[in-house]
Each structure stands twice: as structure tokens, then as C-alpha cells.
Design an enzyme around this catalytic site. Sequence first.
Site, PDB file in Angstrom:
ATOM      1  CB  CYS A   2      -0.841   0.032   1.272  1.00  0.00           C
ATOM      2  SG  CYS A   2      -1.724  -1.504   1.555  1.00  0.00           S
ATOM      3  CD1 TRP A  75      -2.055  -5.124  -4.750  1.00  0.00           C
ATOM      4  CD2 TRP A  75      -1.070  -6.202  -3.051  1.00  0.00           C
ATOM      5  NE1 TRP A  75      -1.707  -6.374  -5.189  1.00  0.00           N
ATOM      6  CE2 TRP A  75      -1.110  -7.059  -4.185  1.00  0.00           C
ATOM      7  CE3 TRP A  75      -0.495  -6.690  -1.879  1.00  0.00           C
ATOM      8  CZ2 TRP A  75      -0.597  -8.353  -4.177  1.00  0.00           C
ATOM      9  CZ3 TRP A  75       0.016  -7.978  -1.861  1.00  0.00           C
ATOM     10  CH2 TRP A  75      -0.037  -8.799  -2.995  1.00  0.00           C
ATOM     11  CG  ASN A 101       2.975  -0.395   3.195  1.00  0.00           C
ATOM     12  OD1 ASN A 101       2.484  -1.427   2.724  1.00  0.00           O
ATOM     13  ND2 ASN A 101       4.197   0.001   2.902  1.00  0.00           N
ATOM     14  N   GLY A 102       1.646  -2.682   5.396  1.00  0.00           N
ATOM     15  CA  GLY A 102       2.360  -3.790   6.023  1.00  0.00           C
ATOM     16  C   GLY A 102       1.407  -4.788   6.630  1.00  0.00           C
ATOM     17  CE  LYS A 466       7.191  -8.633 -17.944  1.00  0.00           C
ATOM     18  NZ  LYS A 466       7.333  -8.126 -16.669  1.00  0.00           N
ATOM     19  CD  GLU A 469       4.068  -9.142 -14.703  1.00  0.00           C
ATOM     20  OE1 GLU A 469       4.382  -8.894 -13.539  1.00  0.00           O
ATOM     21  OE2 GLU A 469       4.803  -8.844 -15.664  1.00  0.00           O
ATOM     22  CG  HIS A 485      10.541 -34.597 -22.905  1.00  0.00           C
ATOM     23  ND1 HIS A 485      10.758 -35.897 -23.314  1.00  0.00           N
ATOM     24  CD2 HIS A 485      11.621 -33.895 -23.330  1.00  0.00           C
ATOM     25  CE1 HIS A 485      11.924 -35.979 -23.940  1.00  0.00           C
ATOM     26  NE2 HIS A 485      12.462 -34.766 -23.965  1.00  0.00           N
ATOM     27  CE  LYS A 580       7.519  -0.847 -11.350  1.00  0.00           C
ATOM     28  NZ  LYS A 580       7.695  -1.868 -12.397  1.00  0.00           N
TER      29      LYS A 580
END
Length: 585
Positions: A2, A75, A101-102, A466, A469, A485, A580
Site C-alpha cells: 500500500c 493492495w 502499510n504492512g 509479460k 501480467e 516431454h 509494482k
Amino acid sequence: MCSIIGYAGRSAAAPVLVSGLRRMEYRGYDSVGVATWGEDGAILLKKGAGRVEEVNRRLGLDGLAGHAGMGHTRWATHGVVSDTNAHPHTSSAGGVAIVHNGVIENHLEMRRSLEDSGYVFASETDSEVIANLLQRYYDQTGDVRSSLLGTVSNIRGHYAFIAMFGDGTMACARHGKPLMAGLADDGLFLASDVRGFIEYTDDAVYLENGTCCMVRDGVLEVMDFEGNAVRRPATKVSREFGDLDKGDHDHYTIKEINEQPGVIRRAGASSVAQIRRVADMVRIAGHAYATGSGTSYNAALMGRRVLARFAGVRLDAVIASEMPGDTMLERGGVLLAISQSGESADVLEAVRTARRAGCTIAGVVNSANSSLARDSDVVIRMDCGPEVGVAATKSFCAQYSIMLRLAEALAGDTGVDLEGVASAVSRVVQDSDRIREVAAQIRDITDVYVLGRGLHYPAAVEAALKIKELTYIHAEGLAGGEMKHGPLALIEKGTPVIVLNPYDSTYGDMLLGAREARARGAKIIGISDRESDAYDHWIRIPPGDEVSYSFSEVVAAQLLAYHAAVARDADPDYPRNLAKSVTVK
Ligand code: G6P
């Protein structure tokens, strides 16, 4: 992860906070909120699920009155993405608001104890315990300082939080998550990242872990968790971080993809001596470890190949979150810890493990003031400028270039011409429109396989990452020889397969693999400097050598993923569910 921000000064706080949140949104973007200290001493608050721009339009976050306040972008870790779980959170009595944050590891225990004392919780977050705990101490003592110190002595975990009290005092604490103060002419900032305040000032005070602060009447007071005063000098931060303009580009991601020729030329340029020093350390140790998460781990995989190829040095690449226990690492080893942000929790944890094993840490980072930079014995700077797009693009090219410079420092001349690589990449970038046409063809697919051999195998893994995402298409990077295989069983009529097939030593075997997949119905997208009837679509890259090919094909895949994302109406800069840099484990 965050982002958190606080401001107290002469300007109206809410617009300042919202503009800071916009700049830090890369850190998390599932919900956002702002709280200010209103004229009459009341805490005013607006928050909701969604991106900064959208929630601001809906709720008018920047219209809140007051000259002090705090903001947050989230987040989610504890609790779903919802309006209620968005920050700021207030104590049940409403006298304290916090942004965090955390992770608070002992939040359940704390919550139970607070509930037993009559404090009520509204959200599912771990963060809300901070608000109620501060309130409990404040109810007992009426004093902000002892409330702050009492709270940090009770909570466990990795956190940075900012709190605002009903008397207008702002307080904050840092333990394992970034937090800094910005000293502007018209007020004081607290923020997770300099981007939160760089528009207003480049005078910053970096707070150490285990420190907390109070901001009252324009004065910043820094202390340790025991309440002893701590002196922290102000540092000038680079104005470069303010240069976050997209220019004429539709997205940061395409801007950053286009910047890559320059990035390759510049990578590690400010750390020539440090690269030499790391080479000496590796030479003495005889081998090294490299770690990272996501794209940075893929750069470690490239490093493994090029150090073996050009310098005959063994580099064990380990995913940061899979770092074995310290007893499994060789004592006295060297760990290359690769991280764009320098804040990924998994990487920082891997560094702690390696330290316990007596390893020396060489950080490869973009941000010189990051936690990783501070935890490293030697810092190699990526010099690629701020990367805003959540999916890493230019940072990969910078990291890979640094691995090549390290190989050169170890081996003398490797014959690798990074100037030639940069020119090849600039030709790929110029071919963006043609790659967009191929992207239109894969717009509606659900799965894709990316194959490569040798140096092109880690490139295939990065290419697939890529695509995942940016487009949300299921993509797998596979070693070309492994298709037969097992994965071949997944090929049906029309299944797209991307082959990284430059005209080097891997060409013949790779072409054979492409034909085997095609014979079973696969649609082949060839990324190569040679056209072939084995391809249904051809993405042309410039002729070169194995190294320049590997750069060119990754950049071609970035463009393919970017254009496909746009065609699918996905936001390439802010892919869903991602952040990010992920500062939680
Ligand atoms: C996140 C991002 C990835 C990135 C990874 C490592 O998961 O979404 O794009 O590659 O973190 O980030 P770092 O800052 O440590 O390189």
C-alpha cells in the site's frame, strides 16, 4: 502493498494528498481514501474501492476541508477489496484515524483484547487494531507520545503507519516498511515514497526502522521506540523522480518499453567501481547466488547463463521466496539481490537469510534509497529512471545488461557489444505497429506457450510473464526441447505457440520443435530474424548474436503483450490484482 501519505501545513490538505496518492498508486490500487482534520477538530473521511481517479470523481476526496490529513492506496492483504476495508480507519470512538502499510502479525490477539475492553471493529483488516490501540492508550493517558510508544511496543510485524489524533497531532512509526518525511516550505509530509511529495519538495528525511515521529505545529520530532530523540539529517532526493510524465504516450508501459535502448546503454554506468568490486568478491568466493522475484528473478536466470558462458562462473539463481535456510548456503558466499524497487519483502527476507549464512550482499537496485540498498554491502544501481508501469519492462533490460557488465568485469572481454544490442532493440521498438497487427491476432486466445532454448529459455519465461501480467492470457514459458516431454499433450487445433527462434545455434532444433507443434494443430508465432513456412505469423527481429537476440525477443514480447492488453481493454499500466512491488510475504 500500500502507499501512505500525511500532510500538515498551510495548503488545503486534501488536494495535496490526492495528487501524492496518484503518484504512488503504482504501490497498490484496489481502493483509496483520505481523512483530514477539519476546522472544528473533527476527523473528516472519505474512502472507497477503486482507482484514485475514479474514487475521487465519485466521492470528491480532494474536496475535504482542512490543512492536515492523510491518505492511502491499498493492495489487499487482510480482508477483501471493499469500501469498508479501504483506509483510513478510525478508532471506534472516532478520535484517531490511521493509514497503514504492512502486516500486523498479532492482530487477532490484539483485536480480541480490544474487543474485550469495548472497542468495536468495522473492517476485516489487521490495520484497524492500530487505530483502536492508539485510542486505548490515548483514553488512558491523554498523551499522543505515550499512545504512540505504547502502541509500537504492543504490535508485531512489518509496518509503517501514520495516525492523526483529534487534537490535530500527526504521528507515525516505521518498522520494516518504507516511510520518509518531506520538508516543504509550506508544510511537512510523511510518505511511503518520495513520489508522494516530490512535486512540493526534494528535501527528505529517511526514517530508520524502529523510529517514530510526531508532527505538531509544523515541527517534526523523531524518536526511537523508547522515546529517545533521534537526529536524522535531511537529504536532497533526485528531482528525476518527479519526472513521471507520460509525454505523448498512452501508457507508462509503452513509454518505458520505448526507453530501453537508452536503458541498455546506461545500465550500471554510475556503478562501474561497484561492478568491479562485486566481480572481485565473486572471483574470491568462486561462485555466487542470485535472487529476485518475478521479472527480477528472470534477470537472475539470464545472469546465470551469461556468467557461465562468458566468465565460467557458477551463479545459482534462487527465487527469493524459495531461498533455502541459511545452513544450506555456503558460508562466505556472495548474493546478488536483484530488485527494481529494492522493497520486495521476499527479496529482503532472502537477504536476511543469506546474511545469517555469512554471505556478502550485492544489491542490484533502481532506487538508491531503498531498503535493499541499505541492507547491501555493495550497491549496483540500475540507472534506468523511475519505472511506473506495474509490469517490469525497462528494469529487466537494465538488470540483464548489468549481468553482462559483471560477466565482462569477471572475464575481461566477452565480445558482447551492448551498443549493438541497444541499436537492435531500437529497431524492435520501431516495429511496434507491425507487432500490434500480430497482437490483434491473439486478442481472443486463452492460452499460449512460449518456447526458447539456451539463453532464449529464460527469455521465453520472461516473455510469458509479460503476457500473463498485461493481458491475463494464460502463458507458459517452456524450454524448447521439453515440449515433446509433456506440454505437447495440450496442443489442439489453433493453440498458439510463440517460438523464440533467432538464427543462432538454437535455430535448427527450435524450428523442428515448431514444426512438431504445428503438425499437431498449433498456430506458430515465430520471433526470428528469418522467415519460415513453419510460422503462421512472423515477428521480425534484427540479425545479431545470441545476446542481442535475447534482448530483442523479450522486447518484442513486451510489445506483443502491451498491444494485446490494449486490444483486450485491459489497463497495461495497472494490471488487476498486482502491485509494482510487493512488500508483504
Ligand atoms: C511485483 C511486480 C513484478 C516485479 C516483482 C519484483 O510482483 O508486479 O512486475 O517483477 O514485483 O519487483 P522488484 O521491485 O523486486 O524487482
